[in-house]
Design an enzyme around this catalytic site. Structure first.
Site, PDB file in Angstrom:
ATOM      1  N   HIS A  67       1.358  -1.113  -0.216  1.00 30.99           N
ATOM      2  CA  HIS A  67      -0.332   0.358  -0.206  1.00 30.99           C
ATOM      3  C   HIS A  67       1.392   1.372   0.010  1.00 30.99           C
ATOM      4  CE1 HIS A  67      -4.075  -1.869   0.842  1.00 30.99           C
ATOM      5  NE2 HIS A  67      -2.718  -2.738   1.195  1.00 30.99           N
ATOM      6  N   PRO A  68       0.333   2.486  -0.761  1.00 34.71           N
ATOM      7  CA  PRO A  68       1.230   3.630  -0.064  1.00 34.71           C
ATOM      8  C   PRO A  68       1.005   4.237   0.810  1.00 34.71           C
ATOM      9  CG  PRO A  68      -1.106   3.485  -1.541  1.00 34.71           C
ATOM     10  CD  PRO A  68      -0.941   2.513  -1.660  1.00 34.71           C
ATOM     11  N   GLU A  90     -10.040   3.727  -3.686  1.00 34.54           N
ATOM     12  CA  GLU A  90     -10.039   3.752  -2.540  1.00 34.54           C
ATOM     13  C   GLU A  90      -9.720   4.615  -2.084  1.00 34.54           C
ATOM     14  OE1 GLU A  90      -7.401   0.372  -2.527  1.00 34.54           O
ATOM     15  OE2 GLU A  90      -8.072  -1.207  -3.055  1.00 34.54           O
TER      16      GLU A  90
END
Length: 323
Positions: A67-68, A90
């Site tokens: 994930h970032p 998202e």
């Protein structure tokens, strides 16, 4: 031999697709081995069982690194290239509602969170504004690393379920493009809820409570209450549903958003009796610093209202299902 080779190829392709839903090698391999899937229930059961029962901490951390960091535009562009279709929207609400100042604050708190816990802040951000994400980040930052590991795993499972709905649209016809992470209401239920709200004009939290201090014969005001739901296929992952504090009448009616539907499952409602004793009882402490009640809502009860009161005294408490 050719048939077996073909099966391995299909399983490998499935594994690669699942890895884009959740960046854990063990999870994607484990779920792929349980396929193919011809209905939503079997897919979700496999996804949840492998995540909660087969994966270890290392596997969870591997998934987190895919994930970032929330609000980090450069990481969003870099890490979402391979999963752009599954990951779209998202963080869109948070990014769209964010100002430069908010993004900077998100980055500062994300950095502080990583320094403290050793992994990035994970949250199911779909539909959340930047201020909501930042508020959640600030609330969770003081937790211990062990607490945050479990919370992050819960949020990861919500994100995974949303991505599975996009990966298998034929199994999730009503969920495509919608938020996941909870059991969604069937379409006819949502329509019924809207009609009920229009006709009656009144909806309330499906789960409510009140606290009576039987040692004084009065309502217990100022009691913090926490409502959680056990993640499916897990034995100890409790997802926060809502929080409230009892009013002057000892009542709590804001644990959940007003609705005539409540998801089935096992719930836990916890009362911070120590806080009540300290602030409202002159510091006179009882035997139970916290009172927790676990109850279950069946599939056949999702349209019912649940009132879960606490009858409190310094050296004992009881409960019942009210109306």
């Amino acid at each position: 031999a050719r048939e077996r080779e073909r099966e391995r190829e299909l399983e490998g392709a499935m594994e690669a697709s699942l890895f884009n839903c959740c960046g854990s090698s063990k999870w994607s391999k484990g779920v792929a081995a349980l396929g193919p899937f011809d209905d939503r229930a079997k897919l979700l059961e496999a996804a949840r069982k492998v995540w909660w029962n087969d994966c270890n901490v290392t596997d969870w951390l591997e998934a987190f690194t895919a994930h970032p960091r929330i609000g980090d535009v450069s990481q969003l562009k870099e890490k979402f290239q391979a999963t752009e279709e599954l990951c779209s929207n998202e963080q869109s609400a948070a990014m769209a509602s964010s100002t430069e100042a908010t993004l900077q604050e998100l980055k500062q708190w994300n950095d502080a969170y990583f320094d403290k816990h050793g992994f990035i802040f994970i949250i199911f951000a779909t539909g959340k504004k930047a201020e909501e994400v930042l508020r959640a980040l600030k609330q969770r930052h003081p937790n211990t690393a062990s607490q945050e590991l479990k919370y992050a795993a819960i949020e990861q499972m919500k994100i995974t379920e949303l991505r599975l709905a996009k990966l298998f649209p034929n199994l999730f016809p009503q969920d495509q493009g919608e938020s996941s992470g909870e059991e969604r209401k069937p379409g006819w239920v949502e329509r019924t809820v809207k009609i009920a709200a229009h006709v009656t004009g009144v909806l309330r939290s499906p789960i409510t409570s009140h606290v009576l201090d039987i040692s004084s014969g009065r309502p217990a005001a100022g009691v913090p209450i926490r409502l959680e739901r056990l993640m499916q296929c897990s034995e100890d992952a409790w997802d926060l549903v809502g929080e409230d504090v009892t009013n002057d009448d000892g009542r709590s009616g804001k644990l959940m958003e007003p609705s005539s539907f409540v998801a089935s499952g096992v719930y836990r409602i916890s009362f911070d009796t120590r806080e009540y004793e300290t602030t409202m009882c002159g510091g006179k402490l009882g035997f139970y610093p916290n009172a927790s009640i676990v109850f279950e809502i069946l599939d056949s009860q999702t349209h019912q209202h649940f009132h879960v009161p606490l009858l409190y005294s310094p050296f004992g408490y009881s409960t019942y299902r009210g109306s």
